[in-house]
Design a protein around this motif. Sequence first.
Motif, PDB file in Angstrom:
ATOM      1  N   ILE A   8       0.833  -1.200   0.000  1.00 18.93           N
ATOM      2  CA  ILE A   8       0.000   0.000   0.000  1.00 18.93           C
ATOM      3  C   ILE A   8       0.872   1.256   0.000  1.00 18.93           C
ATOM      4  O   ILE A   8       0.585   2.222  -0.720  1.00 18.93           O
ATOM      5  CB  ILE A   8      -0.948  -0.002   1.217  1.00 18.93           C
ATOM      6  CG1 ILE A   8      -1.971  -1.140   1.093  1.00 18.93           C
ATOM      7  CG2 ILE A   8      -1.667   1.344   1.349  1.00 18.93           C
ATOM      8  CD1 ILE A   8      -2.903  -1.279   2.285  1.00 18.93           C
ATOM      9  N   LEU A 243      -9.999  -8.669   4.953  1.00 14.31           N
ATOM     10  CA  LEU A 243      -8.978  -8.147   5.872  1.00 14.31           C
ATOM     11  C   LEU A 243      -8.457  -9.321   6.698  1.00 14.31           C
ATOM     12  O   LEU A 243      -9.201  -9.939   7.451  1.00 14.31           O
ATOM     13  CB  LEU A 243      -9.601  -7.089   6.785  1.00 14.31           C
ATOM     14  CG  LEU A 243      -8.727  -6.555   7.922  1.00 14.31           C
ATOM     15  CD1 LEU A 243      -7.515  -5.810   7.360  1.00 14.31           C
ATOM     16  CD2 LEU A 243      -9.541  -5.637   8.832  1.00 14.31           C
ATOM     17  N   VAL A 272      -6.501  -7.367   1.916  1.00 20.71           N
ATOM     18  CA  VAL A 272      -5.551  -6.510   2.631  1.00 20.71           C
ATOM     19  C   VAL A 272      -5.023  -7.282   3.820  1.00 20.71           C
ATOM     20  O   VAL A 272      -5.800  -7.825   4.617  1.00 20.71           O
ATOM     21  CB  VAL A 272      -6.225  -5.211   3.128  1.00 20.71           C
ATOM     22  CG1 VAL A 272      -5.193  -4.330   3.806  1.00 20.71           C
ATOM     23  CG2 VAL A 272      -6.862  -4.465   1.976  1.00 20.71           C
ATOM     24  N   LEU A 309      -3.151  -6.594  -1.406  1.00 26.43           N
ATOM     25  CA  LEU A 309      -2.389  -5.490  -0.834  1.00 26.43           C
ATOM     26  C   LEU A 309      -1.730  -5.880   0.486  1.00 26.43           C
ATOM     27  O   LEU A 309      -2.316  -6.591   1.305  1.00 26.43           O
ATOM     28  CB  LEU A 309      -3.302  -4.291  -0.598  1.00 26.43           C
ATOM     29  CG  LEU A 309      -4.039  -3.734  -1.829  1.00 26.43           C
ATOM     30  CD1 LEU A 309      -4.948  -2.579  -1.432  1.00 26.43           C
ATOM     31  CD2 LEU A 309      -3.036  -3.290  -2.895  1.00 26.43           C
ATOM     32  N   ALA A 311      -0.095  -4.230   3.891  1.00 29.28           N
ATOM     33  CA  ALA A 311       0.025  -3.027   4.712  1.00 29.28           C
ATOM     34  C   ALA A 311       1.214  -3.154   5.645  1.00 29.28           C
ATOM     35  O   ALA A 311       1.657  -4.257   5.978  1.00 29.28           O
ATOM     36  CB  ALA A 311      -1.259  -2.822   5.516  1.00 29.28           C
ATOM     37  N   ALA A 317      -3.624  -1.442   7.672  1.00 27.26           N
ATOM     38  CA  ALA A 317      -4.609  -2.255   6.956  1.00 27.26           C
ATOM     39  C   ALA A 317      -6.029  -1.796   7.275  1.00 27.26           C
ATOM     40  O   ALA A 317      -6.895  -1.721   6.398  1.00 27.26           O
ATOM     41  CB  ALA A 317      -4.428  -3.730   7.309  1.00 27.26           C
ATOM     42  N   PHE A 320      -6.855   1.513   5.529  1.00 23.89           N
ATOM     43  CA  PHE A 320      -7.265   1.305   4.142  1.00 23.89           C
ATOM     44  C   PHE A 320      -8.677   0.722   4.086  1.00 23.89           C
ATOM     45  O   PHE A 320      -9.495   1.119   3.247  1.00 23.89           O
ATOM     46  CB  PHE A 320      -6.291   0.366   3.422  1.00 23.89           C
ATOM     47  CG  PHE A 320      -6.685   0.115   1.993  1.00 23.89           C
ATOM     48  CD1 PHE A 320      -6.275   0.969   0.980  1.00 23.89           C
ATOM     49  CD2 PHE A 320      -7.513  -0.955   1.661  1.00 23.89           C
ATOM     50  CE1 PHE A 320      -6.668   0.754  -0.334  1.00 23.89           C
ATOM     51  CE2 PHE A 320      -7.911  -1.180   0.355  1.00 23.89           C
ATOM     52  CZ  PHE A 320      -7.485  -0.315  -0.649  1.00 23.89           C
ATOM     53  N   THR A 321      -8.967  -0.218   4.982  1.00 28.62           N
ATOM     54  CA  THR A 321     -10.290  -0.852   5.014  1.00 28.62           C
ATOM     55  C   THR A 321     -11.386   0.184   5.203  1.00 28.62           C
ATOM     56  O   THR A 321     -12.414   0.153   4.509  1.00 28.62           O
ATOM     57  CB  THR A 321     -10.336  -1.888   6.155  1.00 28.62           C
ATOM     58  OG1 THR A 321      -9.390  -2.915   5.884  1.00 28.62           O
ATOM     59  CG2 THR A 321     -11.728  -2.494   6.289  1.00 28.62           C
TER      60      THR A 321
END
Length: 430
Positions: A8, A243, A272, A309, A311, A317, A320-321
């Motif tokens: 990321i 995730l 992620v 991705l 993190a 993470a 981003f989520t």
Amino acid sequence: MRLNPEKIADLSPERLDSILRRSMQDVSEIYNSTKTILDDIRQRGDAVNVEHYLKLKGDLKAEHFLVTPQEIEDAYRQVPDEVVKHLKIAAKNIVTFHTAQLDRPQWQMEVMPGIIAGRKNTPLDSAGCYVPGRRAAYPSSVLMTILPAVVAGVKRVVVTTPPDEGLVANPYTLVACDIAGVKEVYKLGGPWAVGALAYGTDTITKVAKIVGPGNKYVTAAKMLVYGQVDIDSPAGPSEALLLADSTGRPEFLALDFLSQVEHDPDAAAVLVTDDPGLAQAVCDEIERLYPTMPRTEIMDQAMRYCAILVAEDMEAALEFTNTYAAEHLEIVTADPFLTLQKVRHAGSIFMGPWAPVPVGDYASGTNHVLPTGQAALSFSGLSVDDFIKKPTYQYLTKEGLASLGTTITTLAEAEGLPIHAMCIRKRLES
């Protein structure tokens, strides 16, 4: 087909934007053509729909749009008994979950001595449920749109669904409508269905709210009639974000990833994780499975909206989520309930290795009509609340009014509304 892990922190602004934007479509380009159809329906009603669907049935009349009891009986003969059985199980779970969403019907409190204020719940009189058709059957969407309205107490629930050649509705859709208890089903799709529900015609009485997913023309039509009727959140192509930490199992995550992109050429899936090894293992598993998978002609196109991705850590993470604001979010971490507390934006959340997205799509009871394209930043999934109005009320004694008299008259006059103030003074002087 080959996916590679991407950090990321190393994503270019353009790449990050393309992942976050997924396949979001600007429906403004079709507003004018859609508005023309809607305006025509508002003025000419059934005649517009008949003209449009003559291509499917040559001797078409407006009354043919309504599904008959005989068509329902015929549908049951075409749908396997095993499917009917499991639709009923799913319906039971959906009713159970949505019944728990009902608030106490009325509450009130004493704000100050002599001032009682409260709120009551009033279900909508009517609701229209749009169910996609033609390309695929979605009986689960029938249950997900109808049953929350039924549980909320909506007296009239109407379904519209696009018909096939001969003006025939999908039998799975009709069986699901019957299981959900709806008899008023119309074989109409696209803006023609939305216009009929919003404005009413000689044969279709207008509704108070329109819900349910559809293509971009349905979305544009719903946005154009908003205000004339209420609508749910604009719906776009399906999406999921997975995730995961090091506890994730690559074989599960790879299948979850692929199950998302089999939906539609515009669907999106993103994994992620803070574990580079897991990211690589999932990429390898997807590459191994891909040649054996069905629907690769769809997945080949959807992969342009997908990413694996990595993190820097779980906090990154989660950041981003929350930015991605996925329609579906799977949490596969050592303590998913702890992780859940840090999630702010998602349509529906699936926790632990034994809760993939399909459980919510079909049978766990939660709703699968969800906000897409980052709409989860401000919208929730379909629920009982979508079909209930919550008007407030107040009752005051003379003493209660007197306690607020100066406050009300002062503010009314400050806003240049002297007659508002007179309403109060006259009562207190009497």
